[in-house]
Design a protein around this motif. Structure first.
Motif: not given
Length: 228
Positions: A19, A22-23, A25, A191, A195
């Motif tokens: 990540a 908070d994404k 990739i 997943q 966050k």
């Protein structure tokens, strides 16, 4: 920008993600029954780093799902995370597994009420906790517990209820009060960890690498073989 490696090994799902903040990739998972964690965890780490065009030295932190869950799975995931953090001299972030599962409400279009993550334990037990979802905020209402399920379980929760996790079948089969209830059989995944891990990273909510241990909740029991 923080680059965080995420590890989830508390159930049969061997899940690794990379990540940026908070994404997520890059993500790699294997949900094959039989626990492939020992064989695949490090291969998955290499795969997500390659997909994200990053190297181990680029990592700013490692986040691991801390439990409760499978004793062996927890040991494998936490040992790998601690080893990386020690070798790279980067922070270790621990993510509560049930909190992570609860965040699956976002992909299930559940907007308000109670979110109840449930992980399968022994016999009629589940590992569980209760969250209230209100105004887009998820608030814990109870501590994590090992709960024996019976027909009256969760009867006190009258609003909309989302049961989510790999212990959902026990709930659906046993409780009488199923009004306003949604049952989603699922597994914890990296997943949902991104966050949570990044929020902890921003405030330096990290663990002591030398002393951190998984959250087993219950003692490990060795089953004795029956005599012939």
């Amino acid at each position: 920008m923080a680059l965080i490696l995420l590890l989830e090994t508390t159930t049969i799902n061997c899940s690794v993600a990379l990540a940026e903040d908070d994404k997520v990739i890059a993500i790699k998972e294997d949900k094959t029954p039989g626990y492939s964690h020992a064989e695949k965890l490090h291969l998955f780490m290499e795969a997500v780093l390659a997909e994200g065009q990053k190297e181990l030295l680029d990592l700013d932190a490692v986040a691991v799902s801390k439990g409760p869950g499978s004793y062996t799975g927890l040991r494998i995931g936490v040992s790998a995370a601690k080893g990386l953090c020690y070798a790279l001299n980067i922070p270790l972030i621990a993510v509560d597994t049930l909190t992570s599962i609860a965040h699956q409400y976002q992909s299930l279009n559940f907007s308000s009420g109670y979110v109840i993550p449930v992980l399968d334990a022994r016999k009629m037990e589940v590992y569980t906790s209760v969250f209230e979802l209100k105004g887009g905020a998820l608030t814990p209402l109870s501590n994590v517990e090992a709960k024996i399920i019976d027909e009256n379980s969760y009867a006190e929760l009258k609003a909309n209820r989302l049961f989510v996790g790999d212990g959902v079948q026990k709930i659906e089969d046993e409780i009488l009060d199923q009004e306003n209830s949604i049952f989603v059989q699922s597994l914890p995944s990296t997943q949902e960890m991104a966050k949570i891990a990044f929020d902890k990273y921003k405030i330096s909510d990290t663990e002591d690498v030398a002393y951190f241990e998984p959250f087993y909740l219950k003692d490990f029991v060795i089953k004795k073989k029956k005599k012939a």
